[in-house]
Design an enzyme around this catalytic site. Structure first.
Site, mmCIF file in Angstrom:
data_model
loop_
_atom_site.group_PDB
_atom_site.id
_atom_site.type_symbol
_atom_site.label_atom_id
_atom_site.label_comp_id
_atom_site.label_asym_id
_atom_site.label_seq_id
_atom_site.Cartn_x
_atom_site.Cartn_y
_atom_site.Cartn_z
ATOM 1 N N ASP A 11 0.835 -1.254 0.096
ATOM 2 C CA ASP A 11 -0.107 -0.022 -0.150
ATOM 3 C C ASP A 11 1.040 1.149 -0.141
ATOM 4 O OD1 ASP A 11 -2.010 -1.786 0.264
ATOM 5 O OD2 ASP A 11 -2.746 -1.309 2.348
ATOM 6 N N GLY A 37 -3.345 -5.534 1.177
ATOM 7 C CA GLY A 37 -4.080 -6.412 0.420
ATOM 8 C C GLY A 37 -5.089 -7.225 1.494
ATOM 9 N N LEU A 214 -21.356 -1.904 9.749
ATOM 10 C CA LEU A 214 -22.173 -0.761 9.617
ATOM 11 C C LEU A 214 -21.570 0.439 10.089
ATOM 12 C CD1 LEU A 214 -25.647 -1.839 11.180
ATOM 13 C CD2 LEU A 214 -25.161 -1.804 8.972
ATOM 14 N N ASP A 245 -11.043 -5.356 7.146
ATOM 15 C CA ASP A 245 -10.201 -6.537 7.298
ATOM 16 C C ASP A 245 -9.839 -7.105 8.505
ATOM 17 O OD1 ASP A 245 -10.086 -6.294 4.485
ATOM 18 O OD2 ASP A 245 -8.195 -5.248 4.630
ATOM 19 N N ALA A 275 -8.592 -0.957 14.892
ATOM 20 C CA ALA A 275 -7.693 -0.959 13.642
ATOM 21 C C ALA A 275 -7.871 0.474 13.150
ATOM 22 C CB ALA A 275 -8.219 -2.097 12.633
HETATM 23 O O1 RIB Z 1 -8.990 -3.284 2.746
HETATM 24 C C1 RIB Z 1 -7.979 -2.602 2.759
HETATM 25 C C2 RIB Z 1 -6.911 -3.159 1.526
HETATM 26 O O2 RIB Z 1 -7.615 -2.761 0.399
HETATM 27 C C3 RIB Z 1 -5.577 -2.366 1.426
HETATM 28 O O3 RIB Z 1 -4.643 -2.654 2.248
HETATM 29 C C4 RIB Z 1 -5.466 -2.331 0.074
HETATM 30 O O4 RIB Z 1 -4.337 -3.153 -0.286
HETATM 31 C C5 RIB Z 1 -6.649 -2.781 -0.902
HETATM 32 O O5 RIB Z 1 -6.538 -4.194 -1.019
#
Ligand code: RIB
Length: 303
Positions: A11, A37, A214, A245, A275
């Site tokens: 990123d 990612g 949400l 994530d 996070a």
């Molecule tokens: O969900 C966040 C992620 O979305 C980032 O880390 C970026 O790489 C994209 O995949």
């Protein structure tokens, strides 16, 4: 144990005062690089939350591969099935504005060439297969078939894509996790009600657990019998990148260790909230003890 089949990115993040509209430029100070990612972020979040995690995906043979993998390596995520392909590691160009909101453009690189074949021999009834929609959907679909045959549980996060194919995959998962706009798109594609609680109930009626995150309002989920809501804690938001994530990783880790749905949701909300308090999608993924401490303070309602 958890197997994540998904994307790995580096990123490239710039903090800006205001995100640009199409045709505009927004400038900020130094570009910061972070491992990212959706697949890798969720793998790290699940590992930090206490699960044994294997990451299956690909990096390229460029200089971005090592920093993209650094956090997974440091956290002892099993990378033995990872492929290093000729080509470019995936990247994400991310703008983050002062309120924490982001805008992301992804260059898929070798993420576009991952194969469900790499899962061969690894799926079993005690495996939770955690996937997202940031790698080719045909491979996600094949991975679901393999998981079904092996008796593994499939947890599918519909981010970031919201087309009809994603909706069809959502309808095949054991557990499907979407944010509000993704849920509305899945609902539209499947002819279900668009309101989050009604959507979750309709998805659950066909035999799966449906979760809708949400944002600042927490999360709701339906498992076919009960609607569960979890209110979020108040945190100082710095960067929302990777919050979803962190939710998915911690939630999957809780389910994988046998926690009930309500506790898994509370731990997911705690992880997602924590996070948001630091820049970068992985740097802020919280540890199991911090997740448990915050989760215990959250208001969980079951109807
Ligand atoms: O969900 C966040 C992620 O979305 C980032 O880390 C970026 O790489 C994209 O995949």
């Amino acid at each position: 144990m958890i197997i994540v089949f998904g994307s790995i990115n580096l990123d490239l993040v710039v903090m800006v005062k205001r995100l640009p509209h199409p045709g505009e430029t927004s400038a900020g100070p130094d570009c910061q690089t972070f491992a990212g990612g959706k697949g890798a972020n969720q793998a790290l979040a699940a590992r930090r939350a206490g699960a044994n995690v294997t990451m299956i995906g690909a990096v390229g043979n460029d200089s971005f591969a090592a920093p993209a993998l650094a956090n997974l390596e440091a956290a002892s995520v099993d990378l033995s099935a990872l492929r290093r392909l000729e080509g470019a590691t995936g990247i994400a160009m991310i703008g983050v504005e002062s309120c924490g909101e982001n805008l992301i453009i992804v260059g898929s690189g070798v993420n576009a060439r991952v194969s469900a074949d790499w899962l061969a021999g690894r799926l079993a009834p005690d495996v939770t297969l955690l996937m997202q929609a940031e790698v080719p959907l045909a491979q996600v679909s094949r991975a679901m078939d393999l998981a079904r045959t092996a008796g593994a549980r499939v947890v599918f996060n519909t981010a970031p894509a919201t087309d009809v194919e994603v909706a069809q995959l959502a309808a095949r998962a054991d557990v499907v996790i979407s944010n509000e706009s993704e849920a509305a798109d899945v609902a539209a594609a499947l002819g279900l009600p668009g309101e989050p609680a009604a959507y979750a109930a309709a998805m659950a009626a066909s035999g799966r657990t449906a979760v809708v995150t949400l944002g600042g309002d927490g999360v709701l989920a339906h498992d076919g019998t009960t609607l569960i809501t979890v209110a979020p804690p108040v945190v100082e938001v710095v960067d929302t990148t990777g919050a979803g994530d962190a939710f998915c990783g911690a939630f999957a880790a809780a389910l994988d260790r046998g926690a009930n749905l309500a506790l898994a949701l509370a731990e997911g909300v705690a992880a997602g909230s924590l996070a948001c308090t630091a820049t970068g999608a992985q740097s802020s993924a919280p540890a199991a003890a911090d997740i448990a401490r915050l989760a215990a303070t959250l208001r969980v309602q079951q109807n």
